[in-house]
Write a protein that holds these residues in place. Structure first.
Motif, PDB file in Angstrom:
ATOM      1  N   TRP A  95      23.006  32.444 -13.523  1.00 43.65           N
ATOM      2  CA  TRP A  95      22.121  31.602 -14.333  1.00 43.65           C
ATOM      3  C   TRP A  95      21.620  30.358 -13.627  1.00 43.65           C
ATOM      4  N   GLY A  96      22.073  30.050 -12.430  1.00 41.70           N
ATOM      5  CA  GLY A  96      21.516  28.882 -11.760  1.00 41.70           C
ATOM      6  C   GLY A  96      22.466  28.127 -10.859  1.00 41.70           C
ATOM      7  N   GLY A  97      23.718  28.547 -10.774  1.00 38.54           N
ATOM      8  CA  GLY A  97      24.633  27.956  -9.809  1.00 38.54           C
ATOM      9  C   GLY A  97      25.510  26.835 -10.311  1.00 38.54           C
ATOM     10  N   ASP A  98      25.173  26.216 -11.408  1.00 38.74           N
ATOM     11  CA  ASP A  98      26.014  25.169 -11.965  1.00 38.74           C
ATOM     12  C   ASP A  98      25.653  25.012 -13.436  1.00 38.74           C
ATOM     13  N   ARG A  99      26.616  24.522 -14.215  1.00 37.23           N
ATOM     14  CA  ARG A  99      26.338  24.268 -15.631  1.00 37.23           C
ATOM     15  C   ARG A  99      27.046  23.001 -16.068  1.00 37.23           C
ATOM     16  N   ASN A 100      26.645  22.501 -17.200  1.00 34.06           N
ATOM     17  CA  ASN A 100      27.296  21.321 -17.761  1.00 34.06           C
ATOM     18  C   ASN A 100      28.192  21.759 -18.922  1.00 34.06           C
ATOM     19  N   ASN A 101      28.873  20.797 -19.521  1.00 40.18           N
ATOM     20  CA  ASN A 101      29.714  21.039 -20.699  1.00 40.18           C
ATOM     21  C   ASN A 101      30.543  22.320 -20.564  1.00 40.18           C
ATOM     22  N   THR A 102      31.387  22.349 -19.570  1.00 33.31           N
ATOM     23  CA  THR A 102      32.180  23.563 -19.329  1.00 33.31           C
ATOM     24  C   THR A 102      33.143  23.887 -20.467  1.00 33.31           C
ATOM     25  N   ASN A 103      33.361  22.951 -21.377  1.00 32.57           N
ATOM     26  CA  ASN A 103      34.216  23.233 -22.529  1.00 32.57           C
ATOM     27  C   ASN A 103      33.406  23.406 -23.819  1.00 32.57           C
ATOM     28  N   ALA A 104      32.110  23.661 -23.699  1.00 38.15           N
ATOM     29  CA  ALA A 104      31.250  23.818 -24.884  1.00 38.15           C
ATOM     30  C   ALA A 104      31.728  24.965 -25.772  1.00 38.15           C
ATOM     31  N   GLU A 105      32.119  26.077 -25.167  1.00 32.94           N
ATOM     32  CA  GLU A 105      32.584  27.214 -25.956  1.00 32.94           C
ATOM     33  C   GLU A 105      33.862  26.883 -26.721  1.00 32.94           C
ATOM     34  N   GLN A 106      34.741  26.102 -26.095  1.00 37.93           N
ATOM     35  CA  GLN A 106      35.973  25.681 -26.763  1.00 37.93           C
ATOM     36  C   GLN A 106      35.650  24.805 -27.966  1.00 37.93           C
ATOM     37  N   LYS A 107      34.717  23.875 -27.796  1.00 45.16           N
ATOM     38  CA  LYS A 107      34.292  23.003 -28.903  1.00 45.16           C
ATOM     39  C   LYS A 107      33.683  23.850 -30.027  1.00 45.16           C
ATOM     40  N   ALA A 108      32.868  24.838 -29.662  1.00 44.85           N
ATOM     41  CA  ALA A 108      32.277  25.730 -30.671  1.00 44.85           C
ATOM     42  C   ALA A 108      33.381  26.502 -31.395  1.00 44.85           C
ATOM     43  N   GLY A 109      34.376  26.959 -30.653  1.00 43.61           N
ATOM     44  CA  GLY A 109      35.497  27.678 -31.243  1.00 43.61           C
ATOM     45  C   GLY A 109      36.288  26.814 -32.219  1.00 43.61           C
ATOM     46  N   GLU A 110      36.453  25.536 -31.897  1.00 48.65           N
ATOM     47  CA  GLU A 110      37.152  24.621 -32.798  1.00 48.65           C
ATOM     48  C   GLU A 110      36.379  24.468 -34.107  1.00 48.65           C
TER      49      GLU A 110
ATOM     50  N   GLN B 228      32.155  35.945 -26.303  1.00 49.88           N
ATOM     51  CA  GLN B 228      33.332  35.384 -25.657  1.00 49.88           C
ATOM     52  C   GLN B 228      34.478  35.368 -26.668  1.00 49.88           C
ATOM     53  N   ASP B 229      35.688  35.543 -26.180  1.00 50.96           N
ATOM     54  CA  ASP B 229      36.857  35.652 -27.051  1.00 50.96           C
ATOM     55  C   ASP B 229      37.056  34.439 -27.950  1.00 50.96           C
ATOM     56  N   VAL B 230      36.737  33.251 -27.476  1.00 50.08           N
ATOM     57  CA  VAL B 230      36.975  32.019 -28.222  1.00 50.08           C
ATOM     58  C   VAL B 230      36.162  31.947 -29.520  1.00 50.08           C
ATOM     59  N   VAL B 231      35.092  32.748 -29.618  1.00 51.95           N
ATOM     60  CA  VAL B 231      34.253  32.750 -30.832  1.00 51.95           C
ATOM     61  C   VAL B 231      34.024  34.163 -31.369  1.00 51.95           C
TER      62      VAL B 231
END
Length: 189
Positions: A26-41, A77-80
């Motif tokens: 997708w482009g070599g780098d991303r931000n908010n690497t814990n975004a999925e965890q926050k969404a899961g919460e 993803q498993d978290v969601v």
């Protein structure tokens, strides 16, 4: 805008799929690497409080895409991962409203407040938020439960994922959505 549990807000989880774990694709780098965890919460809170949940899945029509239904990257993803009975909406364009019954489901349930999380901030999250705002919903876009990737500019320059994320949020805030954090939402639902 104000929101509470009494408003029966819907949580819209956009494209939190395994294919987005392949950062190089997708482009070599991303931000908010814990975004999925926050969404899961947030998802766990919605489940506990029995609030409406809509899982959106991008199903690319390109057979070579990592998000095509024939590829493992299409899976959530498993978290969601949706539970049995939770609504799954499949789409093949950037907006979660185009070619789907999402608006009909929201309207039939008399939902007017949407909380949006997912991937990617500048594509499907942005397009869905813009359309939701234009449809007249009160939209709460969760800044730390969304993320994006580096982008190459038209002149070949590389724009960082964080810059792309922040400019996408700035374009949406107070026009199509209220941009807030997951802690803000946790504090009111």
């Amino acid at each position: 805008m104000s929101i509470s549990k009494l408003d029966n807000p819907a949580l819209i989880l956009i494209d939190i799929q395994k294919g987005f774990l392949d950062v190089a694709y997708w482009g070599g780098d991303r931000n908010n690497t814990n975004a999925e965890q926050k969404a899961g919460e947030l998802l766990e809170i919605w489940r506990t409080k029995k609030l409406p949940i809509f899982h959106i899945k991008h199903c690319s029509s390109n057979p070579n895409s990592i998000l095509n239904e024939s590829n493992p990257g299409n899976e959530f993803q498993d978290v969601v991962k949706p539970l049995e009975g939770e609504i799954i909406i499949k789409k093949n364009v950037n907006s979660s409203f185009i070619g789907t019954n999402l608006k009909e489901l929201i309207d039939n349930a008399k939902i007017t407040n949407l909380v949006i999380v997912g991937l990617t901030t500048d594509h499907c999250v942005s397009t869905t938020s813009r359309m939701a705002g234009n449809f007249g919903y009160s939209v709460y876009l969760i800044s730390d439960a969304t993320a994006t990737f580096n982008k190459k500019g038209i002149n070949g320059e590389v724009f960082s994922a964080e810059l792309i994320h922040q400019t996408a949020l700035a374009s949406l805030n107070e026009e199509f959505a209220q941009v807030v954090t997951s802690d803000f939402i946790k504090g009111i639902v």
